[in-house]
Design an enzyme around this catalytic site. Structure first.
Site, PDB file in Angstrom:
ATOM      1  N   ALA A   1       0.865  -1.187   0.000  1.00  0.00           N
ATOM      2  CA  ALA A   1       0.000   0.000   0.000  1.00  0.00           C
ATOM      3  C   ALA A   1       0.891   1.223   0.000  1.00  0.00           C
ATOM      4  O   ALA A   1       1.998   1.204   0.514  1.00  0.00           O
ATOM      5  CB  ALA A   1      -0.898   0.011   1.226  1.00  0.00           C
ATOM      6  N   LYS A   2       0.354   2.283  -0.579  1.00  0.00           N
ATOM      7  CA  LYS A   2       1.186   3.483  -0.717  1.00  0.00           C
ATOM      8  C   LYS A   2       1.585   4.029   0.643  1.00  0.00           C
ATOM      9  O   LYS A   2       2.662   4.556   0.826  1.00  0.00           O
ATOM     10  CB  LYS A   2       0.495   4.536  -1.565  1.00  0.00           C
TER      11      LYS A   2
END
Ligand SMILES: [Zn+2]
Length: 276
Positions: free
Chosen positions: A242-243
């Site tokens: 995930a970013k």
């Protein structure tokens, strides 16, 4: 084994943040399944999240996909399809299949909602009470009523096989948000049907959503696609990439001069190792 039908697949990113490796994998899976079957790979920009949508990101996505070596056909963005969402919601409303809900997340938590396959399962507070017209309302699927109308349904995942529709893990999901003309569930189901998508590919984290989508297809008389839920890339701790966990954006890698075709091939190899 018989040749698969030419599949129509799609990649449908939201322009509210840059694409990351997980997105690249989803796009590559959809692209490759379409191409190897002699079918079509579509790009659809899911841009109805008003204030969070940034049009310049859609252009960044196109550059990213080209950099990965993918070719696509672009279909109209979600913001051009609001009338179809409103019409479907109206049809469901007229049949008593959705009901207004004014609950806030806090109220839903306070009502003792349990965690389901996709967030909290709505405890049904508003189902049997008239809504306060002064409060903004979302519209939820009456899953019990929906099931009574559709009867038992089966959807087919290319990897996991036939799945009997079971909404118990989803509950009465929101179809029309308080702030938007449709929820993800309603918009994506209508768009996939409108675009003639015959193989819905996406990460396994959205597996349970397909119970809802199959139900909506039955209720709205839409064509039923096949599904292919692929495994997710994990970071070294075994968490979904995930970013927020620091995975660099594709655009960053592209602008730093990395070879996108090589990255795409590396992702294909990694994908094979996920067994999906
Ligand atoms: Zn409610």
């Amino acid at each position: 084994m018989a040749q698969p039908a030419p599949f129509v697949t799609r990649f449908a990113p939201s322009p509210n943040g840059s694409l990351h490796l997980g997105h690249a994998l989803s796009a590559i899976v959809a692209h490759d399944l379409a191409r190897t079957s002699g079918g079509r790979f579509l790009l659809r920009i899911e841009d109805i999240d008003g204030p969070r949508s940034r049009p310049e990101l859609a252009e960044e996505f196109r550059r990213d996909l080209a950099w990965l070596g993918l070719e696509w056909e672009e279909v109209p963005a979600q913001s051009t399809r609001l009338a179809s969402y409103a019409a479907a919601a109206e049809a469901l409303r007229a049949r008593g299949l959705i009901y207004p809900c004014t609950c806030t997340r806090k109220e839903i938590e306070a009502a003792g909602a349990v965690e389901g396959s996709d967030g909290l399962i709505y405890p049904g507070t508003c189902k049997h009470r008239p809504p306060d017209p002064a409060k903004p309302a979302a519209w939820r699927l009456d899953s019990a009523k929906a099931l009574a109308e559709t009867g038992p349904l089966i959807w087919d995942d290319a990897l996991a096989g036939p799945q009997a529709v079971d909404l118990s893990g989803n509950g009465d999901v929101v179809l029309v948000r308080k702030d938007l003309p449709a929820s993800y569930h309603l918009a994506v189901t209508l768009d996939d049907a409108a675009d003639g998508v015959t193989l819905v590919t996406r990460g396994a984290d959205l597996f349970a959503a397909s119970h809802v989508h199959c139900t909506l297809q039955a209720l709205l008389g839409l064509n039923v696609p096949r599904w292919h839920h692929h495994g997710l890339l994990l970071d070294p701790d075994g968490q979904k990439l995930a970013k927020r966990r620091g995975s660099p954006a594709l655009a960053e890698r592209r602008l730093a001069g990395e070879d996108g075709h090589k990255l795409a091939d590396a992702l294909r190899v990694q994908h094979l190792s996920l067994g999906t």
